[in-house]
Design a protein around this motif. Structure first.
Motif, PDB file in Angstrom:
ATOM      1  N   ASN A  59       1.635  -4.807  -4.022  1.00 55.02           N
ATOM      2  CA  ASN A  59       2.322  -4.413  -2.788  1.00 55.02           C
ATOM      3  C   ASN A  59       3.794  -4.064  -2.977  1.00 55.02           C
ATOM      4  OD1 ASN A  59      -0.104  -4.925  -1.527  1.00 55.02           O
ATOM      5  ND2 ASN A  59       0.530  -6.867  -0.663  1.00 55.02           N
ATOM      6  N   TYR A  60       4.505  -4.824  -3.793  1.00 58.77           N
ATOM      7  CA  TYR A  60       5.937  -4.581  -3.944  1.00 58.77           C
ATOM      8  C   TYR A  60       6.246  -3.235  -4.595  1.00 58.77           C
ATOM      9  CZ  TYR A  60       5.704  -5.737  -8.941  1.00 58.77           C
ATOM     10  OH  TYR A  60       5.414  -5.733 -10.280  1.00 58.77           O
ATOM     11  N   MET A  61       5.233  -2.610  -5.218  1.00 60.42           N
ATOM     12  CA  MET A  61       5.434  -1.331  -5.894  1.00 60.42           C
ATOM     13  C   MET A  61       5.145  -0.128  -5.007  1.00 60.42           C
ATOM     14  SD  MET A  61       3.878  -2.285  -9.636  1.00 60.42           S
ATOM     15  CE  MET A  61       4.331  -0.714 -10.364  1.00 60.42           C
ATOM     16  N   HIS A  62       4.513  -0.324  -3.863  1.00 63.29           N
ATOM     17  CA  HIS A  62       4.110   0.806  -3.023  1.00 63.29           C
ATOM     18  C   HIS A  62       5.298   1.678  -2.615  1.00 63.29           C
ATOM     19  CE1 HIS A  62       0.176  -1.415  -1.713  1.00 63.29           C
ATOM     20  NE2 HIS A  62       0.214  -1.147  -3.004  1.00 63.29           N
ATOM     21  N   THR A  63       6.358   1.074  -2.109  1.00 66.57           N
ATOM     22  CA  THR A  63       7.513   1.863  -1.674  1.00 66.57           C
ATOM     23  C   THR A  63       8.160   2.626  -2.829  1.00 66.57           C
ATOM     24  OG1 THR A  63       7.969   0.516   0.264  1.00 66.57           O
ATOM     25  CG2 THR A  63       9.818   1.758  -0.634  1.00 66.57           C
ATOM     26  N   PRO A  64       8.500   1.978  -3.943  1.00 63.27           N
ATOM     27  CA  PRO A  64       9.108   2.753  -5.037  1.00 63.27           C
ATOM     28  C   PRO A  64       8.215   3.905  -5.512  1.00 63.27           C
ATOM     29  CG  PRO A  64       9.311   0.393  -5.481  1.00 63.27           C
ATOM     30  CD  PRO A  64       8.450   0.542  -4.257  1.00 63.27           C
ATOM     31  N   GLN A  65       6.914   3.663  -5.561  1.00 60.46           N
ATOM     32  CA  GLN A  65       6.012   4.722  -6.001  1.00 60.46           C
ATOM     33  C   GLN A  65       5.948   5.850  -4.971  1.00 60.46           C
ATOM     34  OE1 GLN A  65       2.682   2.129  -6.890  1.00 60.46           O
ATOM     35  NE2 GLN A  65       3.104   2.278  -9.077  1.00 60.46           N
ATOM     36  N   LEU A  66       5.893   5.505  -3.695  1.00 60.03           N
ATOM     37  CA  LEU A  66       5.910   6.548  -2.661  1.00 60.03           C
ATOM     38  C   LEU A  66       7.196   7.359  -2.705  1.00 60.03           C
ATOM     39  CD1 LEU A  66       4.376   5.139   0.638  1.00 60.03           C
ATOM     40  CD2 LEU A  66       3.679   7.164  -0.639  1.00 60.03           C
ATOM     41  N   LEU A  67       8.324   6.696  -2.881  1.00 56.25           N
ATOM     42  CA  LEU A  67       9.594   7.403  -2.941  1.00 56.25           C
ATOM     43  C   LEU A  67       9.610   8.404  -4.099  1.00 56.25           C
ATOM     44  CD1 LEU A  67      12.040   4.463  -2.147  1.00 56.25           C
ATOM     45  CD2 LEU A  67      11.448   6.400  -0.649  1.00 56.25           C
ATOM     46  N   CYS A  68       9.000   8.051  -5.193  1.00 54.90           N
ATOM     47  CA  CYS A  68       8.932   8.929  -6.358  1.00 54.90           C
ATOM     48  C   CYS A  68       7.942  10.084  -6.138  1.00 54.90           C
ATOM     49  CB  CYS A  68       8.526   8.109  -7.578  1.00 54.90           C
ATOM     50  SG  CYS A  68       8.238   9.079  -9.056  1.00 54.90           S
ATOM     51  N   TRP A  69       6.709   9.742  -5.812  1.00 45.59           N
ATOM     52  CA  TRP A  69       5.632  10.729  -5.745  1.00 45.59           C
ATOM     53  C   TRP A  69       5.707  11.632  -4.513  1.00 45.59           C
ATOM     54  CZ3 TRP A  69       2.314  11.826  -9.606  1.00 45.59           C
ATOM     55  CH2 TRP A  69       2.260  10.926 -10.682  1.00 45.59           C
ATOM     56  N   ILE A  76      -1.303  11.816  -0.996  1.00 48.98           N
ATOM     57  CA  ILE A  76      -1.229  10.446  -1.511  1.00 48.98           C
ATOM     58  C   ILE A  76      -1.998   9.524  -0.577  1.00 48.98           C
ATOM     59  CG2 ILE A  76       0.296   8.497  -2.052  1.00 48.98           C
ATOM     60  CD1 ILE A  76       2.549  10.598  -2.491  1.00 48.98           C
ATOM     61  N   LEU A  77      -2.875   8.722  -1.134  1.00 50.84           N
ATOM     62  CA  LEU A  77      -3.526   7.640  -0.403  1.00 50.84           C
ATOM     63  C   LEU A  77      -2.930   6.352  -0.940  1.00 50.84           C
ATOM     64  CD1 LEU A  77      -5.684   6.462   1.503  1.00 50.84           C
ATOM     65  CD2 LEU A  77      -7.273   6.523  -0.426  1.00 50.84           C
ATOM     66  N   VAL A  78      -2.245   5.625  -0.082  1.00 49.39           N
ATOM     67  CA  VAL A  78      -1.587   4.387  -0.512  1.00 49.39           C
ATOM     68  C   VAL A  78      -2.173   3.221   0.271  1.00 49.39           C
ATOM     69  CG1 VAL A  78       0.351   4.732   1.097  1.00 49.39           C
ATOM     70  CG2 VAL A  78       0.640   3.222  -0.867  1.00 49.39           C
ATOM     71  N   GLU A  79      -2.401   2.128  -0.437  1.00 48.17           N
ATOM     72  CA  GLU A  79      -2.831   0.898   0.228  1.00 48.17           C
ATOM     73  C   GLU A  79      -1.712   0.378   1.105  1.00 48.17           C
ATOM     74  OE1 GLU A  79      -5.697  -1.792  -2.455  1.00 48.17           O
ATOM     75  OE2 GLU A  79      -3.646  -1.682  -3.179  1.00 48.17           O
ATOM     76  N   LYS A  80      -2.086  -0.286   2.175  1.00 49.55           N
ATOM     77  CA  LYS A  80      -1.050  -0.977   2.936  1.00 49.55           C
ATOM     78  C   LYS A  80      -0.874  -2.373   2.350  1.00 49.55           C
ATOM     79  CE  LYS A  80      -2.427  -3.059   6.909  1.00 49.55           C
ATOM     80  NZ  LYS A  80      -2.926  -3.273   8.240  1.00 49.55           N
ATOM     81  N   PRO A  81       0.239  -2.959   2.474  1.00 52.96           N
ATOM     82  CA  PRO A  81       1.412  -2.496   3.207  1.00 52.96           C
ATOM     83  C   PRO A  81       2.189  -1.462   2.397  1.00 52.96           C
ATOM     84  CG  PRO A  81       1.935  -4.585   2.183  1.00 52.96           C
ATOM     85  CD  PRO A  81       0.481  -4.295   1.879  1.00 52.96           C
ATOM     86  N   ASP A 138      -4.726 -14.514   6.790  1.00 57.64           N
ATOM     87  CA  ASP A 138      -3.464 -14.812   6.153  1.00 57.64           C
ATOM     88  C   ASP A 138      -3.725 -15.953   5.188  1.00 57.64           C
ATOM     89  OD1 ASP A 138      -0.623 -14.352   5.918  1.00 57.64           O
ATOM     90  OD2 ASP A 138      -0.379 -16.354   6.791  1.00 57.64           O
ATOM     91  N   PRO A 139      -3.227 -15.980   4.033  1.00 57.58           N
ATOM     92  CA  PRO A 139      -2.370 -14.990   3.395  1.00 57.58           C
ATOM     93  C   PRO A 139      -3.205 -13.886   2.758  1.00 57.58           C
ATOM     94  CG  PRO A 139      -2.699 -16.830   1.940  1.00 57.58           C
ATOM     95  CD  PRO A 139      -3.437 -17.151   3.219  1.00 57.58           C
ATOM     96  N   PHE A 140      -2.540 -12.872   2.170  1.00 62.07           N
ATOM     97  CA  PHE A 140      -3.253 -11.830   1.457  1.00 62.07           C
ATOM     98  C   PHE A 140      -3.972 -12.446   0.262  1.00 62.07           C
ATOM     99  CE2 PHE A 140      -0.330  -9.087   3.735  1.00 62.07           C
ATOM    100  CZ  PHE A 140      -1.208  -8.110   4.174  1.00 62.07           C
ATOM    101  N   LEU A 141      -5.100 -11.862  -0.073  1.00 55.99           N
ATOM    102  CA  LEU A 141      -5.914 -12.391  -1.171  1.00 55.99           C
ATOM    103  C   LEU A 141      -5.438 -11.840  -2.498  1.00 55.99           C
ATOM    104  CD1 LEU A 141      -9.330 -11.870   0.600  1.00 55.99           C
ATOM    105  CD2 LEU A 141      -8.054 -13.996   0.389  1.00 55.99           C
TER     106      LEU A 141
END
Length: 144
Positions: A59-69, A76-81, A138-141
């Motif tokens: 999850n913590y990588m989704h934003t940096p990867q979206l900003l790049c790609w 782009i299909l990205v998992e949430k969050p 909750d919490p995420f698995l």
């Protein structure tokens, strides 16, 4: 699921987890094996050859990867969050006017015990046309 689509071609696989790569490769039965790329930087070099990018990283990588790609004209299909902090949300909002990608956001449910059980019962249930899920967990698995 992917095994139902013989005409689907996956050109690249990129994952730092070698076990995940091996599992993905074992699911391909149409003889059209993808090129395994060891890191995201090398995958980005192939951006003009990519029609659809799936971001299914921690999850913590989704934003940096979206900003790049998202600076490239791809889908782009990205998992949430998509973001896990206010700082990431702000970064996405600031970058949005310059984004060129079509972005879809989805949730991966196969790790939820109830969905896993449903998948196990598919032979008894038959083909499923539609599933509606209301999330109450909750919490995420842990995935890997």
């Amino acid at each position: 699921y992917i095994q139902k689509y013989d005409d689907l071609v996956i050109d690249f696989l990129c994952d730092p987890n070698e076990d995940s790569i091996e599992i993905a490769l074992s699911l391909i039965h149409n003889g059209k094996y993808p090129r395994v790329v060891p890191d995201e930087k090398q995958l980005l070099e192939q951006v003009t050859k990519i029609d659809l990018l799936v971001i299914a990283s921690p999850n913590y990588m989704h934003t940096p990867q979206l900003l790049c790609w998202s600076q490239h004209e791809i889908t782009i299909l990205v998992e949430k969050p998509v973001a896990i902090s206010e700082k990431q949300v702000s970064a996405l909002k600031a970058a949005e006017p310059k984004m060129k990608a079509n972005i879809w956001v989805a949730m991966e449910y196969r790790f939820i015990p109830a969905i896993n059980k449903l998948i196990q019962h598919l032979p008894e249930v038959g083909e499923i046309k539609k599933v509606t899920i209301r999330e109450n967990r909750d919490p995420f698995l842990t995935k890997i």
